[in-house]
Each structure stands twice: as C-alpha cells, then as structure tokens.
Enzyme design. Structure first.
Site, mmCIF file in Angstrom:
data_model
loop_
_atom_site.group_PDB
_atom_site.id
_atom_site.type_symbol
_atom_site.label_atom_id
_atom_site.label_comp_id
_atom_site.label_asym_id
_atom_site.label_seq_id
_atom_site.Cartn_x
_atom_site.Cartn_y
_atom_site.Cartn_z
ATOM 1 N N ARG A 52 -22.725 -78.683 1.180
ATOM 2 C CA ARG A 52 -21.754 -77.615 1.448
ATOM 3 C C ARG A 52 -21.593 -76.702 0.225
ATOM 4 N NH1 ARG A 52 -17.205 -75.380 -0.603
ATOM 5 N NH2 ARG A 52 -16.446 -77.451 -1.168
ATOM 6 N N HIS A 72 -17.676 -78.145 -13.192
ATOM 7 C CA HIS A 72 -18.894 -77.345 -13.307
ATOM 8 C C HIS A 72 -19.385 -77.429 -14.747
ATOM 9 C CE1 HIS A 72 -18.774 -74.760 -9.454
ATOM 10 N NE2 HIS A 72 -17.994 -75.802 -9.279
ATOM 11 N N CYS A 123 -20.028 -70.757 -7.085
ATOM 12 C CA CYS A 123 -18.948 -70.256 -6.236
ATOM 13 C C CYS A 123 -19.232 -68.796 -5.931
ATOM 14 C CB CYS A 123 -17.595 -70.390 -6.925
ATOM 15 S SG CYS A 123 -16.246 -69.697 -5.951
#
Length: 331
Positions: free
Chosen positions: A42, A237, A268
């Site tokens: 995802r 991250h 993102c």
C-alpha cells in the site's frame, strides 16, 4: 569437496563466516517479540510512477504473507483520482481471498471508502490523520479537527462491526511547511484518535527528520497522557539514515509494533521531501541480531523484495537486500 571438508553452517569452504544471518546478541530491556506491520503493497506502491499490474500486487502480498509477515497492508480505498496507483482495490482484494482478512488491513479515508472495503470483507482498516494543519490541508483538504470529525463515524461504524481500526498520524516529528512539530500537538491528536475508538496508533515520521531523543520524548509524553506503548506502532522514513536508530529507541521504550516496507519502497505523494520507508529487510536483520522474534523468514523476504525490484525495473534501496545479493557474499 569431500564430506570431511564440508564447511560448518554459516561458513564458507575456507571457514570464513558468511553474512547470511546475523549473530544473535540480546540487549537488555528490549521486547522478546516484535510485530512487523508490512506496508509495502500500500504505502510502498502508492508512490510508484507507473501503475503496477493487479496480478503482480496480489503475488507480492502472497509472497510477503508466506515469508511470515503477520500483517500486510494490502491497498487503499481512497478515490482513484487521488491515488491512481491503487485504483484497483476492488479487483485486488478478491484475489487475496485465501488469506485471513485479519492479516490484510486497508486504508479508508471516509465513509465511502469504508463501504467499499467492508463490501469486500475487510476486517482491518486504517484512517489517516495529520498532526499538523499544513499536511491535513495538503492530504485531506481539511483542518486537523475537520479530519477527525470526518473519521468519527467511520471508526464508530467499523467498531460496531468488530472491525479493527488503526489510526495513522503523519508529521509527528517534522513538517515540510511548519518545521519541527511540538510534542504536545502530537499528543493532542493521538489522544483524539484514541477517543474516537482507534485500537492502535502508528506514529509517522513522514519526512524522516526524527532522532532517537525526539522519539523517546514523544513516547514518554504519550505515556503521561495515558497512551501506553502497547497501543503504539512506529513508522519511520530513512531520509537522514535514522530509521533504525529511531526504531531501537522506540523498542527501548516498550513499543512492539514497527511499520516497514519490503525493499524500502515508498514515500508520500503529498510530501515531496518524504523518501522511502524503513526497509523490512534492514529491520529484520537488526531484530534478529538482537534475538527478537519476528516470525519472518529473512531468506524468503529478500527473495520477495528482489522479485519485486525486478518487476519494478529498478534496484531496491534496502542495504540488507543489496548486501545479501552481493557477489562478494558468494563462493
């Protein structure tokens, strides 16, 4: 080579150790087991420039599950206009019918997304909030409080149907528009998500600026606000190479759920300074070296990420994956 000269497991023919698995040395004060929340299918694939075929996504998820990942975030029921890479959610989820839906969380942004997910039998969902006003506007075109109000009926309906709800919280440490994010601001939104009925929270370092001291300060503040470490996950991250150090700091504080992305996929789409997620291989290498149980087969995981990198047509940023694939580790 005769049987008398067969090398011991973990060594080459010359007796030189092969770095196929790390040496296990436990550190005091760490959990015995960590649940890895795999987000590659995802969060990872939503940032790809090219749309990955549905059949490849399904195979990716099956391989990750077979490698022992207990939770594999499958897709997102966001409107296709906003995340076209995941526009095939309705086609993908039925291809996963042989897997336990309790292992396959999906992201839902609103009531319509929840309807779509539940119609397909989803049993774990996630909502996606922001700790900052700037990112709430960029990601959801709402204020922080407006977004929480939008999630309230979504969470309530899911809980009425016994669906597990995760609350993602972005920009917990820094925001590209607002800079460092005050700890109290993050605590307020976390508390609000729990009050809505979320079963767990995932603290997102969306642009990768967190450091271990900041991580521990936030976790301590959350504990003081009545949010136990057992209800928290961390989502780092690796923009500045701090993801593993930050994870270790969270483990020291009692966190036992860590988000990671196979092969280090992802970023993102609404925060251009956000680089890839913590690679699942790198996380597993560290955890196994610490003697922490994950249930993950590192060999099968690296094979899966290597396969996916070939499908995407580019190498993986995972350092562990590159090391285990290096010719220098082969006879």
């Amino acid at each position: 080579m005769t049987a008398d000269h067969t090398p011991a497991a973990g060594t080459s023919a010359s007796g030189v150790p092969v770095p196929g698995l790390p040496m296990e040395i436990r550190a005091a004060g760490l959990p015995a087991r960590v649940r890895i929340h795999e987000v590659g299918p995802r969060d990872g694939l939503q940032n790809e420039k090219a749309v990955v075929p549905t059949e490849i996504k399904a195979e990716f998820i099956h391989r990750l599950a077979a490698a022992g990942l207990p939770v594999v975030e499958a897709t997102s029921f966001v409107h296709p206009k906003w995340v076209p890479q995941l526009a095939d959610a309705e086609a993908l989820f039925p291809l996963l019918g042989d897997l336990d839906p309790h292992r396959l969380p999906v992201l839902v942004p609103n009531a319509r997304g929840l309807d779509r997910a539940m119609a397909l039998g989803a049993r774990r969902i996630a909502v996606f909030a922001s700790a900052t006003e700037s990112f709430a506007r960029a990601n959801l075109n709402r204020t922080v409080d407006e977004a929480l109000a939008m999630f309230a009926p979504v969470v309530a309906r899911a809980k009425d149907d016994d669906v597990h709800v995760r609350g993602y919280l972005s920009m917990c440490f820094g925001d590209p528009w607002e800079g460092p994010v005050p700890v109290a601001q993050v605590v307020r939104v976390c508390r609000a998500l729990l009050d809505l009925g979320c079963d767990e929270l995932s603290l997102g370092d969306t642009i990768g600026v967190a450091t271990p001291g900041h991580v521990q300060r936030l976790l301590a503040a959350l504990n003081e606000a009545g949010v136990p470490a057992s209800g928290l996950g961390v989502h780092f991250h690796d923009t500045y190479g701090q993801a593993l150090a930050n994870t270790f700091a969270a483990l020291q504080h009692g966190v036992t759920t860590v988000d990671a992305s196979a092969g280090g996929l992802g970023g993102c789409p609404y925060a251009k300074s956000a680089t890839g997620n913590l690679a699942t291989e790198d996380l597993v290498w560290m955890l196994h070296g610490l003697g922490i149980d994950t249930g993950v087969d590192l060999g099968r995981l690296t094979a899966t990420s290597t396969w996916m990198a070939k499908a995407l047509g580019r190498p993986s940023p995972s350092r562990t994956l590159r090391a285990l694939s290096s010719d220098s580790h082969k006879e």
